[in-house]
Write an enzyme that holds these catalytic residues in place. Structure first.
Site, PDB file in Angstrom:
ATOM      1  CE  LYS A   1      46.755  48.286  50.538  1.00  0.00           C
ATOM      2  NZ  LYS A   1      45.534  48.706  51.321  1.00  0.00           N
TER       3      LYS A   1
ATOM      4  N   GLY B   1      42.343  38.735  49.995  1.00  0.00           N
ATOM      5  CA  GLY B   1      41.256  39.697  50.105  1.00  0.00           C
ATOM      6  C   GLY B   1      40.086  39.322  49.218  1.00  0.00           C
ATOM      7  CB  SER B   2      37.273  41.382  48.043  1.00  0.00           C
ATOM      8  OG  SER B   2      37.897  42.440  47.328  1.00  0.00           O
TER       9      SER B   2
ATOM     10  CB  CYS C   1      39.781  32.628  53.676  1.00  0.00           C
ATOM     11  SG  CYS C   1      41.216  31.851  54.439  1.00  0.00           S
TER      12      CYS C   1
ATOM     13  CD  GLU D   1      43.236  32.975  50.949  1.00  0.00           C
ATOM     14  OE1 GLU D   1      42.294  33.063  51.764  1.00  0.00           O
ATOM     15  OE2 GLU D   1      44.398  32.711  51.283  1.00  0.00           O
TER      16      GLU D   1
END
Length: 523
Positions: A169, A224-225, A285, A248
């Site tokens: 995606k 991502g978030s 990150c 993550e």
């Protein structure tokens, strides 16, 4: 009623906020279903390890050959700069080649053979075990790594190495880059004699939700978030047949600076912290987002250097305007809390840029629940929080309130680093439960792609105990199968006694190296 028209997917320049070009359209539920089913249909094409390794190497070669176009597109969509992206592409192609080597070696199959043994109590039957691929894997591309954690990144490389088809995606921040990369992967598959459906790309927010819910998707990898990752994690768990979701989600990455370390090298620590927290406009990150530093004269020396270094950092562009707005609002809210000071004020640096800065607060404000808990949440961008402690009890109190992290860092003096029973050892023991990677006298930004690497930590850093970087990342997409008392004619070739594929394995408790390995020499 006519079917709704799929939304267009545009490439946007974060330096101006203006659209560059229409790249694709968002996938419909029907298209997601077709994509996943076509990936599932070609899964057996990846069974040939030699062809699989050739595919990964061809992908690396083709990405290297397309470096100019890929880096140009990625820079136009992310503003990360050609220098940073050149390094990221090198890391990406290294990952692909590294996993090709892992496929060739075959140790990841974790082959164990126990021959029947009537002398055991109770008797053992003949048992032979290896690991097999799960099936179609969904990969969710990351915003801040358009190559290494996106279409051709570590999740994709490790899943393909395991023998799993992949549906990626794309992240909306770099759709054009994603299309260039998937084209390279399709050409690599063709070069290796594999169908292009072994790796596919879809666009759209709803497409991501449909993907994780599809019954033929067997696992997912996400970077991502917390909000987005948790929604997908919950959807993966709520399926009639739940699947592994390796997400993550976010990390504060605490740093503890001891008083002795500040006495010994406060200026050096301040300089290193400034470089780490502002690297890549604070969009790593592993950025150190909370620093426990001593109050008093030695802590003041550290803050003086940090103030000077951060003040010299030029305003930078974040990956998109939504992130910029969130950063500006987030630092404003944090700076408005009682007893919070801003020696260098973070925030808007211009219409499309942000300025680096840091906040300072007494550690006692973070030792108990209250409005200052906001400072214990990640703020994406070039900012960190320095919590000034007055005694060691405050260090322990703050650390006890932290969620899981990707990293935790300890800055020690030379004497503390050499004392196995001293304060350094005590703090190391406190930090170890908080993170997947613990550093001493270093900085967490920069994740080496090495076999011993662990990029993952307790929740919310990740939703599993696995790593997304390093050779063991392949384990996420495999499951063990044991064959009991199975006739040799029916066994997979990997489990035959003659070892026709020359794979490393453990037989009746003894390691047998593959043909390219050297058996250990007796002492």
């Amino acid at each position: 009623m006519a079917a709704p028209v799929p939304a267009s997917v545009w490439s946007v320049d974060p330096r101006t906020g203006k659209p560059r070009e229409q790249v694709a359209v968002e996938a419909t539920p029907e298209e997601i279903d077709q994509t996943v089913r076509s990936a599932h249909a070609v899964r057996t094409a990846l069974a040939d390890r030699t062809r699989r390794a050739a595919f990964l190497r061809a992908a690396a070669d083709l990405l290297d050959e397309s470096a100019g176009h890929v880096i140009e597109a990625a820079d136009a969509e992310t503003a990360l700069g050609p220098g940073r992206l050149t390094g990221e592409l090198a890391r990406t192609t290294y990952q692909l080649r590294s996993f090709a080597d892992i496929v060739d070696e075959g140790a990841y199959l974790d082959i164990v053979i126990n021959h029947a043994d009537a002398a055991q109590t109770p008797p053992w039957p003949d048992l032979r075990r290896l690991k097999v691929p799960l099936g179609v894997v969904a990969v969710y591309a990351a915003s801040n790594f358009p190559l290494a954690f996106s279409v051709p990144g570590g999740d994709t490389a490790s899943a393909l190495a395991a023998g799993c088809p992949v549906v990626v995606k794309a992240h909306p921040d770099h759709p054009a880059t994603s299309e260039l990369c998937v084209d390279a992967l399709h050409r690599a598959a063709e070069r290796a004699g594999l169908p292009g459906e072994v790796v596919q790309l879809v666009h759209g927010f709803d497409a991501g939700v449909e993907l994780v819910r599809h019954p033929l998707v067997t696992a997912a990898g996400f970077t991502g978030s917390v909000r987005g990752g948790r929604a997908l994690f919950d959807a993966a768990a709520a399926r009639p047949h739940p699947i592994p979701f390796h997400g993550e989600l976010g990390s504060l990455n605490p740093v503890v600076v001891t008083e002795a370390a500040a006495v010994e090298r406060a200026e050096q620590i301040g300089e290193g912290l400034a470089g780490s927290m502002t690297l890549g406009v604070g969009q790593f990150c592993t950025k150190p987002g909370l620093v426990l530093a001593p109050a008093g004269a030695n802590g003041d020396r550290l803050l003086k250097t940090l103030t000077h270094e951060v003040s010299e950092v030029e305003a930078g562009v974040l990956l998109d305007h939504r992130m910029r707005d969130a950063y500006v609002a987030g630092v404003r809210e944090r700076a408005g809390l009682p007893d919070v000071e801003a020696p260098v004020t973070p925030g808007a640096g211009g219409a499309h840029t942000v300025g680096a800065g840091f906040l300072s607060v007494p550690a006692a404000r973070l030792a108990a629940e209250g409005p200052h808990d906001l400072l214990l949440e990640e703020c994406f961008g070039p900012v960190t929080v320095v919590a000034r402690y007055t005694d060691e009890a405050e260090i322990t109190a703050v650390l006890s309130r932290l969620p899981g992290n990707l990293t935790a860092t300890l800055q020690l003096s030379t004497a503390e680093a050499g004392d196995p029973a001293g304060r350094g050892a005590e703090l190391l023991a406190v930090l170890t439960p908080l993170a997947g990677r613990v550093l001493v006298n270093g900085w967490p930004t920069g994740v080496a792609v090495a076999p011993a690497q662990q990029h993952g930590g307790p929740y919310p850093a990740t939703t599993s105990t696995s790593t997304s970087v390093g050779s063991t990342a392949i384990e996420r997409w495999l499951r063990p199968v044991a064959y009991q008392s199975t006739p040799a004619a029916l066994l997979p070739a990997e489990l035959h006694d003659a070892n026709p594929l020359g794979l490393p394995r453990r037989v009746d408790g003894r390691m047998e190296p593959g043909p390219t390995e050297q058996a250990p020499t007796a002492p």
